[in-house]
Design a protein around this motif. Sequence first.
Motif, PDB file in Angstrom:
ATOM      1  N   SER A   1      -2.581  -6.961  -6.664  1.00 15.20           N
ATOM      2  CA  SER A   1      -1.901  -7.334  -5.303  1.00 15.20           C
ATOM      3  C   SER A   1      -1.824  -8.684  -4.843  1.00 15.20           C
ATOM      4  O   SER A   1      -3.243  -9.593  -5.572  1.00 15.20           O
TER       5      SER A   1
ATOM      6  N   THR B   1       1.603  -7.281   0.955  1.00 12.66           N
ATOM      7  CA  THR B   1       1.618  -7.167   0.094  1.00 12.66           C
ATOM      8  C   THR B   1       2.790  -7.126  -0.860  1.00 12.66           C
ATOM      9  O   THR B   1       3.854  -6.539  -0.823  1.00 12.66           O
TER      10      THR B   1
ATOM     11  N   PRO C   1      -1.844 -11.192  -1.599  1.00 16.44           N
ATOM     12  CA  PRO C   1      -1.453 -10.808   0.196  1.00 16.44           C
ATOM     13  C   PRO C   1      -0.246 -11.753   0.487  1.00 16.44           C
ATOM     14  O   PRO C   1       0.394 -13.064  -0.423  1.00 16.44           O
TER      15      PRO C   1
ATOM     16  N   PRO D   1      -7.508  -8.312  -3.904  1.00 16.79           N
ATOM     17  CA  PRO D   1      -6.582  -9.565  -3.776  1.00 16.79           C
ATOM     18  C   PRO D   1      -6.369  -9.885  -6.021  1.00 16.79           C
ATOM     19  O   PRO D   1      -7.731 -10.186  -5.571  1.00 16.79           O
TER      20      PRO D   1
ATOM     21  N   VAL E   1      -8.799   0.639  -1.078  1.00 14.44           N
ATOM     22  CA  VAL E   1      -8.953  -0.545  -0.616  1.00 14.44           C
ATOM     23  C   VAL E   1      -7.864  -1.822  -1.491  1.00 14.44           C
ATOM     24  O   VAL E   1      -9.068  -2.067  -2.506  1.00 14.44           O
TER      25      VAL E   1
ATOM     26  N   ASN F   1      -3.785  -2.947   1.347  1.00 16.10           N
ATOM     27  CA  ASN F   1      -5.101  -4.155   1.329  1.00 16.10           C
ATOM     28  C   ASN F   1      -5.707  -3.366   2.816  1.00 16.10           C
ATOM     29  O   ASN F   1      -5.206  -2.158   3.547  1.00 16.10           O
TER      30      ASN F   1
ATOM     31  N   CYS G   1      -4.143  -2.890   6.441  1.00 15.94           N
ATOM     32  CA  CYS G   1      -3.425  -1.355   6.202  1.00 15.94           C
ATOM     33  C   CYS G   1      -4.458  -0.126   6.348  1.00 15.94           C
ATOM     34  O   CYS G   1      -3.848   1.024   6.565  1.00 15.94           O
TER      35      CYS G   1
ATOM     36  N   SER H   1       3.055  -1.273   1.170  1.00 13.03           N
ATOM     37  CA  SER H   1       2.457  -3.147   1.616  1.00 13.03           C
ATOM     38  C   SER H   1       1.353  -3.277   2.778  1.00 13.03           C
ATOM     39  O   SER H   1       1.169  -4.730   2.936  1.00 13.03           O
ATOM     40  N   HIS H   2       2.787  -2.881   3.923  1.00 12.09           N
ATOM     41  CA  HIS H   2       2.173  -3.021   4.885  1.00 12.09           C
ATOM     42  C   HIS H   2       1.732  -1.918   5.732  1.00 12.09           C
ATOM     43  O   HIS H   2       2.815  -1.254   5.622  1.00 12.09           O
TER      44      HIS H   2
ATOM     45  N   GLN I   1      -0.526  -8.643   7.728  1.00  9.40           N
ATOM     46  CA  GLN I   1      -0.570  -9.533   5.934  1.00  9.40           C
ATOM     47  C   GLN I   1       0.049  -8.434   5.638  1.00  9.40           C
ATOM     48  O   GLN I   1      -0.405  -7.061   5.477  1.00  9.40           O
TER      49      GLN I   1
END
Length: 319
Positions: free
Chosen positions: A176, A187, A178, A161, A158, A122, A125, A97-98, A185
């Motif tokens: 996903s 997720t 944001p 979104p 990657v 993302n 990340c 998630s991050h 950011q």
Amino acid sequence: MLSVLYKNALLSFLLFIMAATTFAQTRSFQLVPLGVKGGIDESNLSAYLVAPYGSSNYICLDAGTLHAGIEKAIANKVFSIPAEQVLKKYIKAYFISHSHLDHLSGLLINSPDDTAKTIYANADCIDVFKNNYFTWKSWANFANDGEKPQLGKYRYEVLAPGKEISVNGTALKVQSFPLSHSNLQSTAFLVNNNGSYLLYLGDTGPDEIEKSHNLQNLWQAVAPLIKTGQLKAIMIEVSFANEQPDKTLFGHFTPNWLMKEMSTLSQLTGVKALQSCKIIVTHVKPPQSQINHIIQQLKDINSLHLNLIYPKQGKPILF
């Protein structure tokens, strides 16, 4: 007389089997928490295995703790093979998630013994993986991009979104969204198993504090799935007790803020529909006294009568 009793017993047994089969068929997911806490205890940090019910093809939502959580699951008879085989064979992909360490350190530490997999995250990340974690000064570059030499065990992907992707080796699809997590950011992952859904939120704070519309946008996206009963569970964090000042939340929730967001969501779905969706509370920060305090606060203000669930490491949740 015996024949009649035998027939009645047989009929009862068949009805029981049919009922049990029907009940099993209503299940969509098996969730195995490998780590549930939000800090301090490095053996129990955010990581959740998710697979279609009855399958051993899992994705891992965050990966703060892997091996210790797998060992707990084995002790609870969730898995019947050694921990290293669960890691290598059952986990098909990671969704991170991050970039905070408590959400991915297990992946890093276990990477020498892991098998080839995709890391989905993302763009920010993935950049942190490339520039800070999988580098030869801090570890080894087990990925297919970044500092050379690249060992290529992991493949970065990657996430765009809103775009649903199929996960190789599983029957799952993931979309996903944001989230705002202080200066990062984060997720949310919406997991789709043949039209049944699970929503997992990484660390995030309330829109009002974060000066964001990310949660509102997420609620609008999933509200139709709640109203139709397709969204089976929402996994969302509550890191601090209500006594934590808003200015030091650092992109996290308290019980008050969670219930405020759930009230906002209920206005889109109706209260009854939201009551049918499990709310799995994640990322509660130790010590145990604070965890107990947060649970009590949630109980005291649960005026919507939501189905709140507190996951335990290594104990599966089926739904």
